[in-house]
Design a protein around this motif. Sequence first.
Motif, PDB file in Angstrom:
ATOM      1  N   MET A 296       0.816  -1.213   0.000  1.00  0.00           N
ATOM      2  CA  MET A 296       0.000   0.000   0.000  1.00  0.00           C
ATOM      3  C   MET A 296       0.853   1.268   0.000  1.00  0.00           C
ATOM      4  O   MET A 296       0.415   2.329  -0.429  1.00  0.00           O
ATOM      5  N   TYR A 297       2.103   1.155   0.508  1.00  0.00           N
ATOM      6  CA  TYR A 297       2.953   2.335   0.640  1.00  0.00           C
ATOM      7  C   TYR A 297       3.495   2.785  -0.715  1.00  0.00           C
ATOM      8  O   TYR A 297       3.646   1.971  -1.638  1.00  0.00           O
ATOM      9  N   PRO A 298       3.823   4.081  -0.844  1.00  0.00           N
ATOM     10  CA  PRO A 298       4.429   4.577  -2.084  1.00  0.00           C
ATOM     11  C   PRO A 298       5.790   3.919  -2.338  1.00  0.00           C
ATOM     12  O   PRO A 298       6.393   3.324  -1.434  1.00  0.00           O
ATOM     13  N   ARG A 299       6.290   4.055  -3.552  1.00  0.00           N
ATOM     14  CA  ARG A 299       7.533   3.382  -3.939  1.00  0.00           C
ATOM     15  C   ARG A 299       8.756   3.919  -3.212  1.00  0.00           C
ATOM     16  O   ARG A 299       9.785   3.237  -3.140  1.00  0.00           O
ATOM     17  N   ASP A 300       8.684   5.153  -2.711  1.00  0.00           N
ATOM     18  CA  ASP A 300       9.855   5.711  -2.037  1.00  0.00           C
ATOM     19  C   ASP A 300      10.025   5.193  -0.609  1.00  0.00           C
ATOM     20  O   ASP A 300      10.982   5.547   0.078  1.00  0.00           O
ATOM     21  N   ILE A 301       9.107   4.348  -0.136  1.00  0.00           N
ATOM     22  CA  ILE A 301       9.234   3.753   1.198  1.00  0.00           C
ATOM     23  C   ILE A 301      10.034   2.466   1.050  1.00  0.00           C
ATOM     24  O   ILE A 301       9.592   1.512   0.394  1.00  0.00           O
ATOM     25  N   ASN A 302      11.204   2.433   1.654  1.00  0.00           N
ATOM     26  CA  ASN A 302      12.160   1.338   1.464  1.00  0.00           C
ATOM     27  C   ASN A 302      11.954   0.267   2.536  1.00  0.00           C
ATOM     28  O   ASN A 302      12.358   0.436   3.686  1.00  0.00           O
ATOM     29  N   LEU A 303      11.323  -0.838   2.153  1.00  0.00           N
ATOM     30  CA  LEU A 303      11.080  -1.959   3.063  1.00  0.00           C
ATOM     31  C   LEU A 303      11.668  -3.220   2.446  1.00  0.00           C
ATOM     32  O   LEU A 303      11.426  -3.524   1.275  1.00  0.00           O
ATOM     33  N   VAL A 304      12.442  -3.970   3.247  1.00  0.00           N
ATOM     34  CA  VAL A 304      13.188  -5.116   2.733  1.00  0.00           C
ATOM     35  C   VAL A 304      12.835  -6.360   3.539  1.00  0.00           C
ATOM     36  O   VAL A 304      12.852  -6.336   4.771  1.00  0.00           O
ATOM     37  N   GLU A 305      12.519  -7.436   2.821  1.00  0.00           N
ATOM     38  CA  GLU A 305      12.270  -8.734   3.467  1.00  0.00           C
ATOM     39  C   GLU A 305      13.599  -9.486   3.553  1.00  0.00           C
ATOM     40  O   GLU A 305      14.157  -9.895   2.543  1.00  0.00           O
ATOM     41  N   LYS A 306      14.094  -9.637   4.788  1.00  0.00           N
ATOM     42  CA  LYS A 306      15.418 -10.232   4.964  1.00  0.00           C
ATOM     43  C   LYS A 306      15.573 -10.718   6.399  1.00  0.00           C
ATOM     44  O   LYS A 306      15.088 -10.084   7.334  1.00  0.00           O
ATOM     45  N   THR A 307      16.243 -11.846   6.556  1.00  0.00           N
ATOM     46  CA  THR A 307      16.556 -12.355   7.889  1.00  0.00           C
ATOM     47  C   THR A 307      17.879 -11.749   8.348  1.00  0.00           C
ATOM     48  O   THR A 307      18.893 -11.877   7.661  1.00  0.00           O
ATOM     49  N   ILE A 308      17.863 -11.071   9.480  1.00  0.00           N
ATOM     50  CA  ILE A 308      19.072 -10.450  10.013  1.00  0.00           C
ATOM     51  C   ILE A 308      19.739 -11.406  10.995  1.00  0.00           C
ATOM     52  O   ILE A 308      19.160 -11.755  12.033  1.00  0.00           O
ATOM     53  N   ILE A 309      20.943 -11.844  10.643  1.00  0.00           N
ATOM     54  CA  ILE A 309      21.784 -12.625  11.554  1.00  0.00           C
ATOM     55  C   ILE A 309      22.873 -11.683  12.050  1.00  0.00           C
ATOM     56  O   ILE A 309      23.626 -11.137  11.243  1.00  0.00           O
ATOM     57  N   PRO A 310      22.995 -11.425  13.365  1.00  0.00           N
ATOM     58  CA  PRO A 310      24.025 -10.506  13.860  1.00  0.00           C
ATOM     59  C   PRO A 310      25.415 -10.956  13.416  1.00  0.00           C
ATOM     60  O   PRO A 310      25.904 -12.018  13.827  1.00  0.00           O
ATOM     61  N   SER A 311      26.046 -10.158  12.575  1.00  0.00           N
ATOM     62  CA  SER A 311      27.350 -10.502  12.005  1.00  0.00           C
ATOM     63  C   SER A 311      27.959  -9.262  11.381  1.00  0.00           C
ATOM     64  O   SER A 311      27.316  -8.208  11.278  1.00  0.00           O
ATOM     65  N   ASN A 312      29.193  -9.384  10.911  1.00  0.00           N
ATOM     66  CA  ASN A 312      29.853  -8.266  10.241  1.00  0.00           C
ATOM     67  C   ASN A 312      29.143  -7.889   8.941  1.00  0.00           C
ATOM     68  O   ASN A 312      29.278  -6.757   8.460  1.00  0.00           O
ATOM     69  N   ASN A 313      28.422  -8.855   8.358  1.00  0.00           N
ATOM     70  CA  ASN A 313      27.694  -8.580   7.118  1.00  0.00           C
ATOM     71  C   ASN A 313      26.426  -7.762   7.355  1.00  0.00           C
ATOM     72  O   ASN A 313      25.815  -7.273   6.403  1.00  0.00           O
ATOM     73  N   ASN A 314      26.020  -7.657   8.600  1.00  0.00           N
ATOM     74  CA  ASN A 314      24.785  -6.947   8.925  1.00  0.00           C
ATOM     75  C   ASN A 314      25.038  -5.796   9.894  1.00  0.00           C
ATOM     76  O   ASN A 314      24.416  -5.687  10.949  1.00  0.00           O
TER      77      ASN A 314
END
Length: 586
Positions: A296-314
């Motif tokens: 429903m949100y406009p395209r400028d709203i940045n939402l990402v589906e991702k699993t965050i594992i605490p690490s240097n990559n995140n």
Amino acid sequence: MNNMEFNNTSLTTHSFWQSINILITKFNVINKRLWGSKILHHYFCEPPNSAWIAPLKSINKLSEGSEKFLGRIICTDLELTHSLTQSDNIEIFLLELLPKKFSEVKAFQLVCLDKKNLTATFYNITPDNKEKNCNLCPNFTYSLSLENDNLMLKTSPEEQYSDSSAKSLKWLVDTVIPQFLKWGRNGAEQKQTLFKESLQLISADNYYIKYNELKQKYGQEMVKNWSEGTDPSKYVYEDIAIATYLLMLWDSDKATCPKKTFVDLGCGNGLLVYILTKEGHNGVGIDVRKRKIWDMYPRDINLVEKTIIPSNNNTFPDADWLIGNHSDELTPWIPVIAAKSSYKCNFFLLPCCAFNFDGTKYQRKDSSKSQYMEYIDYVKTICENCGFKTCIDRLKIPSTKRICLVGQKKLYPKEKYPEVCINIQNLIQKDFSLSHDNNTSWVLNFQPRNHVERVRNCTQIDHTVTEKIVDCVAKYLLEGCDLETKWTIGKEVKIYELITLLTEDNLKAMKAECGGLQTLLKNNHHIFKVDNGKVQMRYPRTIKEVYENNKSNQSKIKVQIKPCWFFRNHPKGCPLTNTTCSYMHT
């Protein structure tokens, strides 16, 4: 005067004034029409004469919001201009009462504390405006006093009251007085040593204005278009309140950095990201699972589906702020990720469910505290060990979990940053095993949430198990009843009585689905009626009853589609005929 006496209150002089102080500063706790109150003026003085209060009755022509005028007219009418000396005898507060509905008119109340005679008198001095019907406080004068361990409520004669005044008097007697006594007896001052006020880190006045501005701007539209299964009246306005708080925090640093970059870890419905972005900041929301409302949100709203594992990559070196709003298993990691992202990165953390570093549930260790408060202390220790000067505040949101932690300053100079990062690793290793690959995970066996949300309401239990439990409960409810001469729904019993009837395997099956026997019985509401911890069988409903109870949605009603449980399982069958029962008999 009309006097009401409440005997044997066990109030002391100290607890009496303690409760009065709460009435003055936190009247919104018991007056649900109020958002809060503001002390416009505070005076200490000696009483000039016996009739010094009388002129207050004429103070009803004040212009709204004119604080200087309010203060001047009070000094003039009370003839206190010459006697405003620092004295403990008389203390005067001029209060502005802020309505929860921003469109309502503000009220003004003057409170006079007579320390010598243990009396507090409350005057409604709101300007008369019958068209706007301002009724945020009683429109008559009343006083509370302590006389020989008895609490006295004194008002004008009751026969003079209008209907609204009579309701206000009833509210004083039924609501205010019991709570007033409870504050005094329970030592409310001691319970509030950690959080004396809400919104301590920002201007409450500016927050009130900004919150209502955002509420008008986003609230009604979002509630109307809410596509999630959650209650929009709670979640929409809660996120608006959190967004307001963050915007107020960030405004304090507006001169050096007008636009903030932020990352919302565990962003859920994404509404917080939406509001903060629309208010001029740049950020991204990350969650393990996409929500329907994201589309429903406009395209400028940045939402990402991702699993965050605490690490240097995140880590997020470009972020000014990390946000953890009910971030579950990432909660203890928010200050760690913020610290390891960069020296400039700050965080806002609103804990809810308690988790350890490895994603397992936090176990309570100190029985003298609630698990929630113990976990707040635990997370605060992590924040400080990560080098943050950590402040704790209490938000004004519709939730019991409303204590937040804010880290926006470091306890060490920038040149010590590498050393602090090593200390953080040692902190984690103290209780949990470190991973050898910091790019994959900082701890071994971290347990993130599942990508697909499990249905955990006892609806996924094996059908055979459910049937066995239902039959077992039904037999117990009918046990000892007269089944020979008449049809019966059986006895009513407390649910805990039924637990002993179930096997250990059945109990485990329900627990694994995040439910219990009560949940399973409610799922079978066509058989059982569950109310106040008690259960009893229902009388089957007729087709006519089903239609009468659903007059507004009759096109979607389906009857005689599912088999009738009573026809197949009750010792006397179904008491209704095949043509009248809303369930199928064949």
